[in-house]
Enzyme design. Sequence first.
Site, PDB file in Angstrom:
ATOM      1  N   LYS A 183     -11.051   1.455  -4.098  1.00  0.00           N
ATOM      2  CA  LYS A 183      -9.640   1.134  -3.871  1.00  0.00           C
ATOM      3  C   LYS A 183      -8.790   1.428  -5.104  1.00  0.00           C
ATOM      4  O   LYS A 183      -7.651   1.901  -4.991  1.00  0.00           O
ATOM      5  CB  LYS A 183      -9.494  -0.331  -3.465  1.00  0.00           C
ATOM      6  CG  LYS A 183      -8.041  -0.802  -3.275  1.00  0.00           C
ATOM      7  CD  LYS A 183      -7.300  -0.006  -2.184  1.00  0.00           C
ATOM      8  CE  LYS A 183      -5.814  -0.360  -2.115  1.00  0.00           C
ATOM      9  NZ  LYS A 183      -5.543  -1.724  -1.683  1.00  0.00           N
ATOM     10  N   LYS A 251      -0.619  -4.943 -10.746  1.00  0.00           N
ATOM     11  CA  LYS A 251      -1.858  -5.718 -10.863  1.00  0.00           C
ATOM     12  C   LYS A 251      -3.082  -4.827 -10.649  1.00  0.00           C
ATOM     13  O   LYS A 251      -4.055  -4.888 -11.399  1.00  0.00           O
ATOM     14  CB  LYS A 251      -1.824  -6.860  -9.848  1.00  0.00           C
ATOM     15  CG  LYS A 251      -3.104  -7.690  -9.741  1.00  0.00           C
ATOM     16  CD  LYS A 251      -4.001  -7.234  -8.596  1.00  0.00           C
ATOM     17  CE  LYS A 251      -3.343  -7.417  -7.238  1.00  0.00           C
ATOM     18  NZ  LYS A 251      -4.254  -7.005  -6.132  1.00  0.00           N
TER      19      LYS A 251
END
Length: 307
Positions: A183, A251
């Site tokens: 990811k 993030k």
Amino acid sequence: MEAPYPTTPISPSTTRIGWIGIGLMGSPMASRLLAAGYFLTVFARNPSKALHLQSQGAFLATSPQHLAQSCDVVFTIIGGPPDVRSVVIGPTGVLSGLNPGGVTVDMTTSSPSLAREISNAAGGKLCWAVDAPVSGADAGAREGKLAIMAGGDSRIVEWLLPLFEVMGKCTYVGGAGCGQSCKIGNQIVGSANLVGLSEALTFAGRAGLDLGKVLAGLKGGPAVNKIMELFGEKMIERDFRPGGFAEYLVKDFGIGLNFVEEDEGEVVALPGAALCKQLFIGMIANGDAKLGLQGVITVIERLNGIN
């Protein structure tokens, strides 16, 4: 002693599902499972946010532990690593309540090392853990067209496929933590395409071109990509409603760029990712943390004295 593999195939009539995380992505994903006939128990820090799922038949739990006690599979899709740690392996977390043979599936974009820690903790409880972050924004969540990148035991991932197929297309990428690493790679590619598209449109606008025609021209050649299809018109129309928040992408970059510190491996030079992170940090500095990722074009424009 190893956790027992599930022996009962997944089905709406026999599989009890828990769901934690009912935000922009999690809510439509949970709704799809309810629509497919699955019995769902949900937990929300703010119970009022679960009312729409309760109206569809979901049951509300009082804690992650309470939820896990009555479920075979528990999904989480929440803010980031600190939230995942608390909700899954905290004192009243999912693993404190999950029965032997149960499975916890974290679909948050989180830390590969935390995914491995959770996998080990689950094994100690005779349970299983899968890290399965997703890509596709809120539209993909609503339409069941998410890309799901799964890490963990291959037999458990295969067993989970009927659930994953309600939400999108699952690709098994390796052992614990591999889903999260995949990811992060997805975020690097996607953000680079967003920045490139933003620069192309800003350049074309300064050159006096019709941006709609420019976008059509780009789509007709090898530069076309999914990011362009999803966000090109939105950038031109100044539609910055979020399918995913800019602050969450920052993030994600933090996780990827801190990979060496987490895993004590060799340095991985990611200069493009570092630059993209700074541009999205620019969005946050401009007060646009809650805008969609396509809003990065505003940072490029400001660098050029536009707006």
